[in-house]
Design an enzyme around this catalytic site. Sequence first.
Site, PDB file in Angstrom:
ATOM      1  N   GLU A 114      -3.471  -3.722  -6.876  1.00  0.00           N
ATOM      2  CA  GLU A 114      -3.609  -5.133  -6.146  1.00  0.00           C
ATOM      3  C   GLU A 114      -2.816  -5.040  -4.867  1.00  0.00           C
ATOM      4  O   GLU A 114      -1.531  -5.086  -4.953  1.00  0.00           O
ATOM      5  CB  GLU A 114      -3.440  -6.231  -7.154  1.00  0.00           C
ATOM      6  CG  GLU A 114      -4.241  -6.210  -8.366  1.00  0.00           C
ATOM      7  CD  GLU A 114      -5.820  -6.450  -7.876  1.00  0.00           C
ATOM      8  OE1 GLU A 114      -5.972  -7.229  -6.955  1.00  0.00           O
ATOM      9  OE2 GLU A 114      -6.609  -5.977  -8.809  1.00  0.00           O
ATOM     10  N   GLY A 146       1.531   1.681  -3.467  1.00  0.00           N
ATOM     11  CA  GLY A 146       0.381   1.972  -4.156  1.00  0.00           C
ATOM     12  C   GLY A 146      -0.113   3.443  -4.163  1.00  0.00           C
ATOM     13  O   GLY A 146      -0.691   3.771  -5.029  1.00  0.00           O
ATOM     14  N   SER A 203       0.926  -1.237  -0.004  1.00  0.00           N
ATOM     15  CA  SER A 203      -0.159   0.117   0.014  1.00  0.00           C
ATOM     16  C   SER A 203       0.832   1.331   0.022  1.00  0.00           C
ATOM     17  O   SER A 203       0.326   2.438  -0.693  1.00  0.00           O
ATOM     18  CB  SER A 203      -0.886   0.160   1.056  1.00  0.00           C
ATOM     19  OG  SER A 203      -0.230  -0.100   2.407  1.00  0.00           O
ATOM     20  N   CYS A 233      -0.102 -12.284  -0.867  1.00  0.00           N
ATOM     21  CA  CYS A 233      -0.797 -11.110  -0.416  1.00  0.00           C
ATOM     22  C   CYS A 233      -2.323 -11.864   0.098  1.00  0.00           C
ATOM     23  O   CYS A 233      -2.882 -10.868   0.968  1.00  0.00           O
ATOM     24  CB  CYS A 233      -1.236 -10.231  -1.403  1.00  0.00           C
ATOM     25  SG  CYS A 233      -1.891 -11.185  -2.969  1.00  0.00           S
TER      26      CYS A 233
END
Length: 489
Positions: free
Chosen positions: A221, A204, A201, A256
């Site tokens: 993702e 991301g 993240s 993940c």
Amino acid sequence: MMADEKQGVFDTSRAELLVKELREQFDSGKTKSYAWRVSQLKAILKMVDEREDEIVEALRKDLSKPKAEASMNEIYLLKSSCQCALKGLKKWMKPKRVIPSILALPSSSEIVSEPLGVVLVISAWNYPFLLSIDPVIGAIAAGNAVVLKPSEVAPVSSKLLADLLPQYVDNSAIGVVEGGKHETTVLLEQKWDKIFYTGNSRIGRIVMSAAAKHLTPVALELGGKCPAVVDSNVDLQVAARRIVAGKWACNNGQTCVDVDYVITTKNFAPKLIDALRVQLERFFGEDPLNSKDMSRIINLNHFTRLKKLLHEEGVSSKIVLGGHADEEQLKMAPTILLDPPEDSLVMKEEIFGPLLPIVTVDTVDDSFGLILSKPKPLAAYLFTNDKKLKKKFVDTISAGGVAINDTLLHLTVSGLPFGGVGESGIGAYHGKFSFDAFSHKKAVLYRCFFADIPIRYPPYSARKLSMFNAVTSLNLIGLIQAAIPCFKA
């Protein structure tokens, strides 16, 4: 085209030229044809078939990934993805007819799936072939030109991808750029028609921020802390085996959607721990650090991060199984912790490794509040034979995906979307969802020149409004009464 990027520094001017050349290819219409898409998908399938041994060896060098695991979790899934796209592509590309509204009659309507354009795929290191090629399959199926940026954290796999793809696919429209932070930054500065990122993240957010400058759509993702709730009425041996398979037999926890933590009742926890211990020994033997069936930690940085999680104050004393590691081999044994502090890093951060906290509650229903107190996960698992509990779990827990009485297998169903919600991701792919992820759904209406009803045009009148109300309410009598004078207007 790609050979030039390998010489010297990949700077802004090279990136701009790369995108320009790809956009020229896309604008020529070449990538939009069914024949081109099929030829490229078949080429990828051929590459995976012919170079399977090299791919497996690269995975062994990067992650010490066992051959069977590489074959099942990367090679097989890649082939399945290609075959699914080849089988469904003609149907996916066909416009979808839509019933027009009454105001648009007489007409016909359809949804046309058109490619977005030139797209960027930034992949992850934990499944360096699957997570690189799978989104590219979707991008090609949808008719896009695409650049793949493999993860530099898996360097052998990255180099092999850069070497192999140009040998098989049309590298005037499909490119690979290797490199690290600098190359990724330069790529993100360009204007893309979509960016597809797989990873954590933190990065991301960087990707999303860069995309916002050009109003570029993204698919992220990501991950999160994926819980597994274990009820006491389960087949304990099967449940334990499936948890071990989903946690340690898939990249040693570097997945993940693996089980990040388990929730069970205080009374049932000892039985569950014993069952997990038995299955771990069956899978990896008494000395898991020397097991040939277990992947290693990707690098020293991640190894050190995991040790920090494990040896935080108040955490190491909660170890009930495992805890030992070999820094030279970058191997870490499967480790179970019982009730670590709720404010510890191991309970706040995504673990992404072989550590498994077990959190105990008084009743299984108490697990819902714990899960809901954390950001929405990429996956959530429940083991139970209670039908009401299954329904409550599916209805209450928001997650990217849910599996009941198993782990990870929902990813293998091509008819199910794979993607996150909230902080675990944006967008989804797999099967037709991959095609849709890289397509724009264009609304199209066809009309002719007759039956041009005047009620839509000024000057407006009470009679026209009456006719409009009659049409939209399907009032046939009112329509007849209003129509005659309206047509005379």
